[in-house]
Design a protein around this motif. Sequence first.
Motif, PDB file in Angstrom:
ATOM      1  N   LEU A 173       1.444  14.852  -8.391  1.00 28.72           N
ATOM      2  CA  LEU A 173       0.941  14.034  -7.277  1.00 28.72           C
ATOM      3  C   LEU A 173       0.250  12.780  -7.780  1.00 28.72           C
ATOM      4  O   LEU A 173       0.327  11.726  -7.131  1.00 28.72           O
ATOM      5  CB  LEU A 173      -0.019  14.847  -6.409  1.00 28.72           C
ATOM      6  CG  LEU A 173       0.558  16.121  -5.791  1.00 28.72           C
ATOM      7  CD1 LEU A 173      -0.512  16.886  -5.057  1.00 28.72           C
ATOM      8  CD2 LEU A 173       1.722  15.786  -4.868  1.00 28.72           C
ATOM      9  N   SER A 174      -0.434  12.867  -8.929  1.00 33.63           N
ATOM     10  CA  SER A 174      -1.108  11.671  -9.458  1.00 33.63           C
ATOM     11  C   SER A 174      -0.100  10.619  -9.889  1.00 33.63           C
ATOM     12  O   SER A 174      -0.346   9.412  -9.755  1.00 33.63           O
ATOM     13  CB  SER A 174      -2.028  12.047 -10.624  1.00 33.63           C
ATOM     14  OG  SER A 174      -1.283  12.567 -11.705  1.00 33.63           O
TER      15      SER A 174
ATOM     16  N   THR B  81       0.809  -1.219   0.000  1.00 40.03           N
ATOM     17  CA  THR B  81       0.000   0.000   0.000  1.00 40.03           C
ATOM     18  C   THR B  81       0.839   1.264   0.000  1.00 40.03           C
ATOM     19  O   THR B  81       0.347   2.336  -0.312  1.00 40.03           O
ATOM     20  CB  THR B  81      -0.935   0.018   1.217  1.00 40.03           C
ATOM     21  OG1 THR B  81      -0.153  -0.076   2.425  1.00 40.03           O
ATOM     22  CG2 THR B  81      -1.911  -1.136   1.163  1.00 40.03           C
ATOM     23  N   HIS B  82       2.119   1.167   0.371  1.00 41.73           N
ATOM     24  CA  HIS B  82       2.987   2.343   0.400  1.00 41.73           C
ATOM     25  C   HIS B  82       4.359   1.982  -0.156  1.00 41.73           C
ATOM     26  O   HIS B  82       4.886   0.912   0.123  1.00 41.73           O
ATOM     27  CB  HIS B  82       3.160   2.870   1.833  1.00 41.73           C
ATOM     28  CG  HIS B  82       1.894   3.388   2.435  1.00 41.73           C
ATOM     29  ND1 HIS B  82       0.973   2.571   3.047  1.00 41.73           N
ATOM     30  CD2 HIS B  82       1.392   4.655   2.502  1.00 41.73           C
ATOM     31  CE1 HIS B  82      -0.049   3.314   3.475  1.00 41.73           C
ATOM     32  NE2 HIS B  82       0.179   4.563   3.170  1.00 41.73           N
TER      33      HIS B  82
ATOM     34  N   PHE C  69       1.766   8.803  -1.213  1.00 43.21           N
ATOM     35  CA  PHE C  69       0.653   9.711  -0.948  1.00 43.21           C
ATOM     36  C   PHE C  69       1.138  10.861  -0.069  1.00 43.21           C
ATOM     37  O   PHE C  69       1.690  10.636   1.010  1.00 43.21           O
ATOM     38  CB  PHE C  69      -0.493   8.952  -0.283  1.00 43.21           C
ATOM     39  CG  PHE C  69      -0.921   7.739  -1.069  1.00 43.21           C
ATOM     40  CD1 PHE C  69      -1.769   7.862  -2.158  1.00 43.21           C
ATOM     41  CD2 PHE C  69      -0.439   6.464  -0.742  1.00 43.21           C
ATOM     42  CE1 PHE C  69      -2.143   6.751  -2.896  1.00 43.21           C
ATOM     43  CE2 PHE C  69      -0.813   5.346  -1.476  1.00 43.21           C
ATOM     44  CZ  PHE C  69      -1.664   5.491  -2.561  1.00 43.21           C
TER      45      PHE C  69
ATOM     46  N   LEU D  93       2.817  10.202  -8.412  1.00 44.78           N
ATOM     47  CA  LEU D  93       3.266   9.610  -7.148  1.00 44.78           C
ATOM     48  C   LEU D  93       2.230   8.634  -6.609  1.00 44.78           C
ATOM     49  O   LEU D  93       2.576   7.555  -6.097  1.00 44.78           O
ATOM     50  CB  LEU D  93       3.545  10.708  -6.115  1.00 44.78           C
ATOM     51  CG  LEU D  93       4.737  11.622  -6.400  1.00 44.78           C
ATOM     52  CD1 LEU D  93       4.832  12.704  -5.328  1.00 44.78           C
ATOM     53  CD2 LEU D  93       6.045  10.836  -6.451  1.00 44.78           C
ATOM     54  N   ASN D  94       0.958   8.990  -6.726  1.00 42.63           N
ATOM     55  CA  ASN D  94      -0.105   8.087  -6.250  1.00 42.63           C
ATOM     56  C   ASN D  94      -0.059   6.748  -6.976  1.00 42.63           C
ATOM     57  O   ASN D  94      -0.294   5.692  -6.381  1.00 42.63           O
ATOM     58  CB  ASN D  94      -1.476   8.731  -6.445  1.00 42.63           C
ATOM     59  CG  ASN D  94      -1.701   9.925  -5.533  1.00 42.63           C
ATOM     60  OD1 ASN D  94      -0.948  10.136  -4.584  1.00 42.63           O
ATOM     61  ND2 ASN D  94      -2.718  10.716  -5.815  1.00 42.63           N
ATOM     62  N   ASN D  95       0.259   6.793  -8.271  1.00 38.18           N
ATOM     63  CA  ASN D  95       0.362   5.544  -9.037  1.00 38.18           C
ATOM     64  C   ASN D  95       1.485   4.651  -8.518  1.00 38.18           C
ATOM     65  O   ASN D  95       1.453   3.436  -8.692  1.00 38.18           O
ATOM     66  CB  ASN D  95       0.607   5.848 -10.522  1.00 38.18           C
ATOM     67  CG  ASN D  95      -0.608   6.462 -11.194  1.00 38.18           C
ATOM     68  OD1 ASN D  95      -1.726   6.312 -10.711  1.00 38.18           O
ATOM     69  ND2 ASN D  95      -0.392   7.166 -12.295  1.00 38.18           N
ATOM     70  N   GLU D  96       2.503   5.274  -7.886  1.00 40.11           N
ATOM     71  CA  GLU D  96       3.612   4.517  -7.294  1.00 40.11           C
ATOM     72  C   GLU D  96       3.379   4.239  -5.810  1.00 40.11           C
ATOM     73  O   GLU D  96       4.296   3.885  -5.081  1.00 40.11           O
ATOM     74  CB  GLU D  96       4.920   5.302  -7.466  1.00 40.11           C
ATOM     75  CG  GLU D  96       5.360   5.500  -8.907  1.00 40.11           C
ATOM     76  CD  GLU D  96       5.805   4.195  -9.566  1.00 40.11           C
ATOM     77  OE1 GLU D  96       6.343   3.321  -8.847  1.00 40.11           O
ATOM     78  OE2 GLU D  96       5.608   4.064 -10.783  1.00 40.11           O
ATOM     79  N   LYS D  97       2.119   4.425  -5.362  1.00 34.43           N
ATOM     80  CA  LYS D  97       1.740   4.201  -3.955  1.00 34.43           C
ATOM     81  C   LYS D  97       2.462   5.144  -2.999  1.00 34.43           C
ATOM     82  O   LYS D  97       2.873   4.764  -1.907  1.00 34.43           O
ATOM     83  CB  LYS D  97       1.977   2.736  -3.551  1.00 34.43           C
ATOM     84  CG  LYS D  97       1.212   1.723  -4.390  1.00 34.43           C
ATOM     85  CD  LYS D  97       1.374   0.318  -3.835  1.00 34.43           C
ATOM     86  CE  LYS D  97       0.574  -0.703  -4.625  1.00 34.43           C
ATOM     87  NZ  LYS D  97       1.102  -0.934  -5.952  1.00 34.43           N
TER      88      LYS D  97
ATOM     89  N   ASP E   4       0.553  14.716   1.838  1.00 37.38           N
ATOM     90  CA  ASP E   4      -0.344  15.725   2.383  1.00 37.38           C
ATOM     91  C   ASP E   4       0.045  17.081   1.806  1.00 37.38           C
ATOM     92  O   ASP E   4       1.208  17.298   1.449  1.00 37.38           O
ATOM     93  CB  ASP E   4      -0.224  15.792   3.906  1.00 37.38           C
ATOM     94  CG  ASP E   4      -0.629  14.481   4.579  1.00 37.38           C
ATOM     95  OD1 ASP E   4      -1.601  13.863   4.102  1.00 37.38           O
ATOM     96  OD2 ASP E   4       0.033  14.092   5.562  1.00 37.38           O
TER      97      ASP E   4
END
Length: 465
Positions: A371-372, A225-226, A380, A374-378, A382
């Motif tokens: 950021l999107s 997940t991360h 996330f 980075l989200n694809n690479e898990k 703030d």
Amino acid sequence: MDIEDIIKESCFSMLEGKVDSRILKNIKSMGLEKPTRIQAESLPYILLENDVIGAAKTGSGKTLAFLIPVVERLIKLGFSRQHGTGCIILSPTRELALQTFQVLKKLLNDIDLTYSLIVGGEKKAKDLVKLKKGVNIVVSTPGRLLDHLQNTEYFNVKNLKCLVVDEADKLLEAGFEKHVSGIVDLLPTNRQTILFSATIDSHVQNLARLALREDPVIISTDDQTHSTVIGLQQGYYLCPIEQKLSWLYKMLRKSKKLKVMVFFSSCKSVDFHFEFFRNHCKASILSIHGKQSQAKRKEAFQNFVDARYGALFCTDVAARGLDIPSVDWIVQYDPPTDPKEYIHRVGRTARGLNNQGNAVILLRPEEEEFLSFLNNEKVFLDQYSFDEPSGKIQRLLEELIIENGVMRLLARKAFLAFLRCYKSHPLKKIFNINTLDVNLAAKAFGFLETPHIDFLNVKKKKQKT
């Protein structure tokens, strides 16, 4: 008891009777009692002399995972100078090789095995003297190692028992695939091979097929997940480009008693910001980049490792594998080339067992789409908010650029290097030179009038006041 419980209950003392007591004593003297996850999962297989592919996040403790079994095996085999080299550890950079060498040095306290650091940038004559005497464990970078394998007749690898390829993904990204292939061809085939990498992609898999036997043990400690360690608090700040320098000044002022690493996109940008902050803001700063001499890089790295607080201005030469204790903040002043480079940069903090760290990346408002990716690479992040910095430091820089010819030259070189990095950025749709106001970018380097740019077809906008 499942694997998670076993790992939680693991401690290095459980290796008693399985590895030499001096190794355990030296591990304890390093202040280590419990292995990290990659150590707990890989040590049993490596001690059994299996070929291993290990995938683990940066900062997870991979170095001891291969050093402990290597040292144990050579002790058990009674290696001496006359046996030549029993293990080669291949590192992508001189800094990482030095770091591995320093851990090895601690692990070999009171153990009669010879070891040497053999890297580019050092005098080759020194290597020849060491190799002629006989070196049991060689820590090296690819170019220098291949040179010796091809040209140094008394480099004895006939009894080689183990090849360790560390940070394999970085080796390939740095263009060392042919070097590694050449090295593998010149080594005995009847050996154990250990390959560690932060990421396992098709290129790393191809390297594994080349270097390893047909049935390697594959160990992955990746959190599904991360992609970054749990103890890392990370965020982004949308900062107009003309306010970046003032923001950094405020950040460094607030973190005077902390250790901070600041990543820039070019060597020239490191030089300019280092000169400004060290000499004109009285900040405690060191710098590392790829165009410095080996001696200067080595000194700066060691000084930052030993420091209790201060800042290190650097390029991505410091982003991979370097284990620097107690780094409190990672600041990505300029954007990374891709999400994986982001992960490697932030991996310089929150390292090891139960460690905490912080990271922030500065993005222009037009770049929030990163950021999107980075989200694809898990990964996330703030969104962080900071008080708007005062313009005092900006005015100081602008006056300096007018009055000081040396600083003006450094600023111009840094500004043009910054633009070139944007122009050639792999993620052009996000880090887009055409959406960048070059006049405001020039202001970030202290220029009231934008220097001549001969490689862009960009219309200069009127300077904002």
